[in-house]
Scaffold this motif. Sequence first.
Motif, PDB file in Angstrom:
ATOM      1  N   LEU A   3      -7.505  -9.641   0.249  1.00  0.00           N
ATOM      2  CA  LEU A   3      -7.338  -8.478   1.127  1.00  0.00           C
ATOM      3  C   LEU A   3      -6.433  -8.805   2.313  1.00  0.00           C
ATOM      4  O   LEU A   3      -5.634  -7.963   2.747  1.00  0.00           O
ATOM      5  CB  LEU A   3      -8.705  -7.998   1.613  1.00  0.00           C
ATOM      6  N   ALA A   4      -6.550 -10.026   2.832  1.00  0.00           N
ATOM      7  CA  ALA A   4      -5.683 -10.442   3.939  1.00  0.00           C
ATOM      8  C   ALA A   4      -4.217 -10.457   3.503  1.00  0.00           C
ATOM      9  O   ALA A   4      -3.331 -10.018   4.251  1.00  0.00           O
ATOM     10  CB  ALA A   4      -6.103 -11.819   4.446  1.00  0.00           C
ATOM     11  N   LEU A  13       0.818  -1.212   0.000  1.00  0.00           N
ATOM     12  CA  LEU A  13       0.000   0.000   0.000  1.00  0.00           C
ATOM     13  C   LEU A  13       0.855   1.267   0.000  1.00  0.00           C
ATOM     14  O   LEU A  13       0.480   2.275  -0.619  1.00  0.00           O
ATOM     15  CB  LEU A  13      -0.933  -0.005   1.211  1.00  0.00           C
ATOM     16  N   GLY A  70      -2.940  -6.939   3.308  1.00  0.00           N
ATOM     17  CA  GLY A  70      -2.657  -6.438   4.640  1.00  0.00           C
ATOM     18  C   GLY A  70      -1.369  -6.994   5.213  1.00  0.00           C
ATOM     19  O   GLY A  70      -0.559  -6.254   5.792  1.00  0.00           O
ATOM     20  N   SER A 100       1.597  -5.403   3.503  1.00  0.00           N
ATOM     21  CA  SER A 100       1.734  -3.974   3.787  1.00  0.00           C
ATOM     22  C   SER A 100       2.266  -3.697   5.190  1.00  0.00           C
ATOM     23  O   SER A 100       2.922  -2.674   5.415  1.00  0.00           O
ATOM     24  CB  SER A 100       0.389  -3.267   3.582  1.00  0.00           C
ATOM     25  N   VAL A 101       1.990  -4.590   6.139  1.00  0.00           N
ATOM     26  CA  VAL A 101       2.503  -4.374   7.498  1.00  0.00           C
ATOM     27  C   VAL A 101       3.887  -4.983   7.686  1.00  0.00           C
ATOM     28  O   VAL A 101       4.491  -4.838   8.753  1.00  0.00           O
ATOM     29  CB  VAL A 101       1.530  -4.949   8.561  1.00  0.00           C
TER      30      VAL A 101
END
Length: 367
Positions: free
Chosen positions: A295-296, A120, A299, A302-303
């Motif tokens: 989506l998981a 992201l 995420g 991105s982290v």
Amino acid sequence: MTSHGPRDGSLALDSSGRDGRQGRATASGGPDTGPGRRPGRTGRLRGLVPGLAVCAVAAALAIGISSLAPALSPLLVAIILGAVLVNVWRLPGSWQPGLAFSSRTLLRAGIALLGLQLLLSDILDLGWGVIATVVAVVCIGIVSTLVIGSMLGISPAQRLLIACGFSICGAAAVAAADGVAEAEEEETVTAVALVVLFGTLMIPVIPLLSAALGLGPVDSGVWAGASIHEVAQVVAAGSALGGTALGVAVVVKLARVLLLAPVIIGIGISMRRRATDTPDQTRPPLVPLFIIAFLACVGLRSVGVVPEVVLDVAKVAQTALLAAAMFGLGTGVRFATLRAVGPRPFVLAAIATVIVTGVALVGVQLL
């Protein structure tokens, strides 16, 4: 893949021995359990083996060819292999369960893993002007394609698949939309074939037009990423534009891929509302499981909790899964079927390509 069979019943059993309405093997050679009998779990798994083995070999061959000719996407090669094979040889019925599993389940797994490519922060670094261009491409591309498709008399499911494929991320978007739309098998394979055809034509066109318009590396990269259909096709065009353009093009394209999730969720909500109005119609899931997984993965990437070695393995697995799935889809691309659909889907695909490319160019000029 959702498949409800031909409207007139004339293609109930196609030349490969597949039941056109359900995509299952039939008495022509598949594992028919007979009336009143249901195969056990082991039997069902065993029935998948022949088709899955063929898809695995085809995926490996496609990846190998792509490594020798990097301009060729392994997904494109896999689709072509499947299409050529089914049009020159009658496929054994025993392959059909595995082919159907690959083109449906393996494809969705590949789409989920695609989320691990999205960071992201990279997308936000593009700037709000580029992000607005990407959103405009997807929104205007989908809405205009749906409207023009309706004017051309194309079925709702067919125009939806073309709209998503051409506006978001090619064959993966077609398959994702097919997961919630009531598309017939020939509509899905037609949309995939059109994505391959027009996206491949865009590979030399965008670099040539960028040079003619005097666009710099960054602007040409944004244009390529915002207009070309498949990620691999964007890479091929970006490579022709140069290293700077390639990096920009890939990130812009991945920003389009990220919009796959909200679009599919929106389609699912719309389809559920229609199903509520029609009691005998099956209601699709509000949010498909593979979109949640997608989506998981976004995420997690991105982290920063996913190690690089896992990302490398996941990228290889994603390519292999999608290549196997594209081969399975390719075996549904029968030339006779494509001729039977008539010229209207091809006209819509050409118009959608022009619209998406034009909106992307306007966005580049306004940056």
